[in-house]
Design a protein around this motif. Structure first.
Motif, PDB file in Angstrom:
ATOM      1  N   SER A 245       0.822  -1.212   0.000  1.00 49.19           N
ATOM      2  CA  SER A 245       0.000   0.000   0.000  1.00 49.19           C
ATOM      3  C   SER A 245       0.854   1.259   0.000  1.00 49.19           C
ATOM      4  CB  SER A 245      -0.933   0.001   1.215  1.00 49.19           C
ATOM      5  OG  SER A 245      -1.862  -1.057   1.128  1.00 49.19           O
ATOM      6  N   LEU A 246       1.999   1.209   0.667  1.00 43.67           N
ATOM      7  CA  LEU A 246       2.913   2.359   0.660  1.00 43.67           C
ATOM      8  C   LEU A 246       3.427   2.625  -0.758  1.00 43.67           C
ATOM      9  CD1 LEU A 246       4.995   1.600   3.892  1.00 43.67           C
ATOM     10  CD2 LEU A 246       3.110   3.227   3.639  1.00 43.67           C
ATOM     11  N   PHE A 247       3.717   1.552  -1.483  1.00 52.01           N
ATOM     12  CA  PHE A 247       4.160   1.711  -2.872  1.00 52.01           C
ATOM     13  C   PHE A 247       3.023   2.242  -3.741  1.00 52.01           C
ATOM     14  CE2 PHE A 247       7.703  -0.754  -1.398  1.00 52.01           C
ATOM     15  CZ  PHE A 247       8.752  -0.396  -2.237  1.00 52.01           C
ATOM     16  N   LYS A 248       1.818   1.748  -3.517  1.00 51.29           N
ATOM     17  CA  LYS A 248       0.664   2.224  -4.290  1.00 51.29           C
ATOM     18  C   LYS A 248       0.463   3.725  -4.095  1.00 51.29           C
ATOM     19  CE  LYS A 248      -2.467   0.170  -6.081  1.00 51.29           C
ATOM     20  NZ  LYS A 248      -2.806  -0.089  -7.513  1.00 51.29           N
ATOM     21  N   ASP A 249       0.740   4.204  -2.887  1.00 49.09           N
ATOM     22  CA  ASP A 249       0.549   5.622  -2.579  1.00 49.09           C
ATOM     23  C   ASP A 249       1.625   6.505  -3.203  1.00 49.09           C
ATOM     24  OD1 ASP A 249      -1.683   5.004  -1.098  1.00 49.09           O
ATOM     25  OD2 ASP A 249      -0.648   5.033   0.836  1.00 49.09           O
ATOM     26  N   LYS A 250       2.836   5.943  -3.404  1.00 51.05           N
ATOM     27  CA  LYS A 250       3.979   6.773  -3.818  1.00 51.05           C
ATOM     28  C   LYS A 250       4.425   6.566  -5.264  1.00 51.05           C
ATOM     29  CE  LYS A 250       6.793   8.636  -1.319  1.00 51.05           C
ATOM     30  NZ  LYS A 250       7.140  10.017  -0.989  1.00 51.05           N
ATOM     31  N   ILE A 251       4.201   5.379  -5.791  1.00 54.35           N
ATOM     32  CA  ILE A 251       4.742   5.026  -7.106  1.00 54.35           C
ATOM     33  C   ILE A 251       3.613   4.935  -8.122  1.00 54.35           C
ATOM     34  CG2 ILE A 251       6.075   3.341  -8.433  1.00 54.35           C
ATOM     35  CD1 ILE A 251       7.699   4.702  -6.224  1.00 54.35           C
ATOM     36  N   ILE A 252       3.723   5.717  -9.176  1.00 55.81           N
ATOM     37  CA  ILE A 252       2.724   5.671 -10.246  1.00 55.81           C
ATOM     38  C   ILE A 252       2.810   4.322 -10.962  1.00 55.81           C
ATOM     39  CG2 ILE A 252       2.033   6.718 -12.450  1.00 55.81           C
ATOM     40  CD1 ILE A 252       3.145   9.358 -11.384  1.00 55.81           C
ATOM     41  N   ASN A 253       1.654   3.754 -11.236  1.00 59.42           N
ATOM     42  CA  ASN A 253       1.582   2.475 -11.961  1.00 59.42           C
ATOM     43  C   ASN A 253       2.367   1.382 -11.232  1.00 59.42           C
ATOM     44  OD1 ASN A 253       0.830   0.696 -13.968  1.00 59.42           O
ATOM     45  ND2 ASN A 253       2.393   1.360 -15.426  1.00 59.42           N
ATOM     46  N   THR A 254       2.111   1.248  -9.944  1.00 59.34           N
ATOM     47  CA  THR A 254       2.813   0.253  -9.124  1.00 59.34           C
ATOM     48  C   THR A 254       2.687  -1.157  -9.689  1.00 59.34           C
ATOM     49  OG1 THR A 254       2.322   1.605  -7.181  1.00 59.34           O
ATOM     50  CG2 THR A 254       3.090  -0.634  -6.780  1.00 59.34           C
TER      51      THR A 254
END
Length: 217
Positions: free
Chosen positions: A143-152
Motif C-alpha cells: 500500500s505504501l508503494f501504491k501511494d507513492k509510485i505511479i503504476n505500481t
C-alpha cells in the motif's frame, strides 16, 4: 575473495564483496575508509573536510581523491553513481524505504547542484541485491508503494496475499525520468546467490556485503 569489480574508469576503484572490510582494505592496500550510519532514509552527505565519519544517512558523495567510501548491504540495493567529467562519485544505500523516498535521484540532484554534474556525464551502477523473485511484501508495504509510485502494478507480481516488487526497475525508471540513461545493472540477486553474498531475507544474517569506491589521484 568473492568480488565484483566493474569496468568503470581507470581512475575509479570499485569492489563489491561479501568479505569483511579489513580483508577488502588489505586486498586494495588501503588503511582507512569513510562510511555512514545507515538508517533507511533519504539523507545525503558530502564527504569533505567537514564530514563527520559515520554520520546518519544513506548516500555519500565525494570528489576528493584517495578517500575510500563504503556502504553495507545484505539485500538492499547498493548503487554507485559516477560523473566522469567532474570526477565525482556517490554511493547510495537504497532499501525499499530509500527507494520509496527516491534517494538515488535525490543524490544526483545534489551532485548537479553542488558539483556542476550534468546528466549526460553520469553513469549509474547497480550491484547485487534482492530481486523481485524474492523481494516479498504484504499488503501494508504494498500500500505504501501504491501511494507513492505511479503504476505500481507495472513493478509488482501478486501471489495470493504476497506481493513481489521490482525495486531495481522502479529506480531505473526514476533515473530515466531525470534524463539518466546510462545505467549498468549486474542483474544478480543476493537471495538467489546466498552462497556467495549475504542475504538477510534468506537467513537473517548480521553479516553485510560491502561496496567500496574511491577516486584514484
Amino acid at each position: 575473495m568473492d568480488k565484483i569489480i566493474l569496468d568503470i574508469d581507470k581512475s575509479i576503484i570499485n569492489i563489491f564483496s561479501s568479505n569483511q572490510i579489513n580483508e577488502i582494505l588489505n586486498y586494495l592496500n588501503l588503511d582507512n575508509y569513510y562510511e555512514l550510519k545507515q538508517i533507511h532514509s533519504d539523507i545525503v552527505h558530502i564527504l569533505d573536510d567537514n564530514y563527520i565519519n559515520k554520520s546518519k544517512g544513506d548516500a555519500l558523495i565525494t570528489n576528493i581523491p584517495n578517500k575510500p567510501i563504503i556502504i553495507k548491504v545484505a539485500d538492499c540495493i547498493p548503487i554507485l553513481i559516477y560523473d566522469k567529467e567532474n570526477k565525482v562519485i556517490s554511493l547510495v544505500h537504497s532499501g525499499w524505504k530509500g527507494t520509496l523516498q527516491d534517494i538515488t535521484t535525490k543524490t544526483i540532484k545534489i551532485m548537479i547542484e553542488k558539483f556542476n554534474s550534468k546528466v549526460s556525464n553520469i553513469k549509474v551502477y547497480i550491484y547485487p541485491s534482492i530481486r523481485n523473485c524474492h523481494f516479498e511484501v504484504e499488503q501494508d508495504v504494498y500500500s505504501l508503494f501504491k501511494d507513492k509510485i505511479i503504476n505500481t502494478d507495472k513493478y509488482t507480481i501478486q501471489k495470493g496475499i504476497k506481493y513481489y516488487i521490482d525495486l531495481q526497475s522502479i529506480i531505473k525508471d526514476k533515473l530515466k525520468e531525470i534524463g539518466i540513461n546510462n545505467i549498468i545493472d549486474t542483474d544478480i540477486c543476493t537471495y538467489c546467490n546466498h552462497n556467495i553474498y549475504h542475504s538477510y531475507r534468506y537467513n537473517h544474517t548480521n553479516k553485510r556485503n560491502i561496496l567500496l569506491a574511491m577516486i584514484k589521484e
